[in-house]
Design an enzyme around this catalytic site. Structure first.
Site, PDB file in Angstrom:
ATOM      1  N   GLY A  63       3.915  15.724  -9.793  1.00  0.00           N
ATOM      2  CA  GLY A  63       2.591  15.611  -9.188  1.00  0.00           C
ATOM      3  C   GLY A  63       1.571  15.388 -10.291  1.00  0.00           C
ATOM      4  N   GLU A  64       0.439  16.034 -10.199  1.00  0.00           N
ATOM      5  CA  GLU A  64      -0.593  15.979 -11.238  1.00  0.00           C
ATOM      6  C   GLU A  64      -0.589  17.310 -11.977  1.00  0.00           C
ATOM      7  OE1 GLU A  64      -2.472  13.536 -12.183  1.00  0.00           O
ATOM      8  OE2 GLU A  64      -2.052  12.058 -10.617  1.00  0.00           O
ATOM      9  N   SER A  65      -0.123  17.312 -13.212  1.00  0.00           N
ATOM     10  CA  SER A  65       0.018  18.578 -13.935  1.00  0.00           C
ATOM     11  C   SER A  65      -1.319  19.294 -14.115  1.00  0.00           C
ATOM     12  CB  SER A  65       0.679  18.342 -15.298  1.00  0.00           C
ATOM     13  OG  SER A  65      -0.097  17.478 -16.107  1.00  0.00           O
ATOM     14  N   CYS A  96       8.921  15.964 -14.095  1.00  0.00           N
ATOM     15  CA  CYS A  96       7.737  15.175 -14.457  1.00  0.00           C
ATOM     16  C   CYS A  96       6.567  16.106 -14.804  1.00  0.00           C
ATOM     17  CB  CYS A  96       7.391  14.201 -13.342  1.00  0.00           C
ATOM     18  SG  CYS A  96       6.251  12.880 -13.873  1.00  0.00           S
ATOM     19  N   ARG A 126       2.326  13.159 -22.584  1.00  0.00           N
ATOM     20  CA  ARG A 126       1.957  12.875 -21.184  1.00  0.00           C
ATOM     21  C   ARG A 126       1.793  11.376 -20.959  1.00  0.00           C
ATOM     22  NH1 ARG A 126      -2.846  14.261 -19.722  1.00  0.00           N
ATOM     23  NH2 ARG A 126      -2.515  15.052 -17.613  1.00  0.00           N
ATOM     24  N   ILE A 161       7.420   7.844 -12.809  1.00  0.00           N
ATOM     25  CA  ILE A 161       6.056   7.564 -12.348  1.00  0.00           C
ATOM     26  C   ILE A 161       5.081   8.269 -13.278  1.00  0.00           C
ATOM     27  CG2 ILE A 161       4.426   7.743 -10.437  1.00  0.00           C
ATOM     28  CD1 ILE A 161       6.839   7.935  -8.545  1.00  0.00           C
ATOM     29  N   ARG A 162       4.377   7.506 -14.089  1.00  0.00           N
ATOM     30  CA  ARG A 162       3.466   8.087 -15.100  1.00  0.00           C
ATOM     31  C   ARG A 162       4.183   9.212 -15.838  1.00  0.00           C
ATOM     32  NH1 ARG A 162      -1.919   9.955 -12.489  1.00  0.00           N
ATOM     33  NH2 ARG A 162      -2.436  10.197 -14.679  1.00  0.00           N
ATOM     34  N   HIS A 246      11.986  11.784 -11.483  1.00  0.00           N
ATOM     35  CA  HIS A 246      11.838  12.432 -10.182  1.00  0.00           C
ATOM     36  C   HIS A 246      13.130  12.360  -9.370  1.00  0.00           C
ATOM     37  CE1 HIS A 246       7.351  12.856 -10.029  1.00  0.00           C
ATOM     38  NE2 HIS A 246       7.394  11.836 -10.860  1.00  0.00           N
ATOM     39  N   GLU A 248      13.833  14.193  -6.963  1.00  0.00           N
ATOM     40  CA  GLU A 248      13.466  14.525  -5.584  1.00  0.00           C
ATOM     41  C   GLU A 248      13.049  13.314  -4.764  1.00  0.00           C
ATOM     42  OE1 GLU A 248       9.558  14.993  -7.882  1.00  0.00           O
ATOM     43  OE2 GLU A 248      11.711  15.148  -8.245  1.00  0.00           O
TER      44      GLU A 248
END
Length: 269
Positions: A63-65, A96, A126, A161-162, A246, A248
């Site tokens: 997600g967004e850390s 991630c 990151r 993803i990023r 990821h 998941e």
């Protein structure tokens, strides 16, 4: 005698927690013929300290850390998470953004811009692979999956993803990674006293992505790898496991099956 139920939590503050829960349940179903104890695993979403206290193991999803860290702080979960990972030493897996949060050091972050949980003696970079538009998929050779099902010889489809990367393996220390604190745009996790002790447990490189880039030579030297090996995308240190990609977001439950076996071993020991 009533079977002991293992509670496996997924941090559900933001990100792909529903996808992890889906694959955990799929993995549990696939593992049940192997042992009836897998029928007694309970999967729960974790948003409160009380829910965390119920957990024997935890997944921190992608997600967004920065967002996850901020919400955890505002809901008084950040310190209990550090206690869970670094003092109680319960099995924890971060994907991630979860890998970033579980690192003892993370760069490309302004001082005070993000809090880390810690637990893995690594420095992560990151968004190493670029922006959202530069996301990609790749077939991964994951040696630790060699015993998983009839698909053991099949590559694992990694989704990036990023995504971060493990830039450097750090020496195991009992306190803060103080040398890292002097680096520009780098934050470190605070120390936590552990009754179980980290000791000299080294970080184990579990998977790499060969041939994509060689920009960070330092990480190769620190890990004892040659330049052709590639980027470190999965690591493990005692109770903590981290992946850049990821799992998941796929339909492949092999990593979740592997991790649940590790959880069962840790909780049975």
């Amino acid at each position: 005698m009533t079977p002991v139920v293992l509670h496996v939590g997924v941090l559900a503050l933001q990100g792909a927690f529903a996808e992890h829960i889906r694959l955990l349940r799929q993995a549990i179903e696939q593992l049940q013929p192997e042992s009836p104890i897998f029928e007694d695993i309970d999967v729960l979403e974790v948003r409160t300290v009380e829910e965390l206290h119920r957990c024997d193991a935890l997944i921190i999803p992608g997600g967004e850390s920065t967002t996850v860290s901020l919400v955890a702080q505002r809901t008084n979960l950040l310190e209990p998470l550090r206690h869970f990972v670094k003092v109680l030493r319960k099995p924890t897996w971060g994907t991630c953004a979860g890998l970033i949060l579980l690192a003892e050091s993370a760069n490309r972050i302004k001082k005070g811009g993000q809090d880390l949980i810690g637990g893995l003696d690594v420095r992560v970079n990151r968004n190493y692979f670029g922006r959202q538009t530069e996301s990609f998929e790749a077939d991964l050779d994951l040696p630790f999956l060699t015993a998983e099902s009839s698909l053991e010889h099949e590559p694992f489809r990694g989704i990036f993803i990023r995504a971060p990367v493990v830039e450097k393996i750090l020496p195991p220390v009992s306190g803060e990674q103080k040398d890292e604190a002097d680096r520009e745009e780098t934050v470190i996790a605070p120390a936590k006293d552990s009754t179980h002790g980290q000791g000299s447990w080294p970080v184990e490189v579990m998977a790499t992505l060969p041939g994509r880039t060689k920009r960070l030579v330092e990480k190769v030297e620190a890990s004892g790898l040659d330049e052709k090996t590639g980027d470190i995308i999965a690591v493990c240190q005692r109770n903590v496991f981290g992946t850049s990609f990821h799992p998941e977001l796929t339909a492949d439950a092999r990593i979740h099956m592997w991790w649940l076996r590790k959880v069962l071993d840790a909780c049975s020991g």
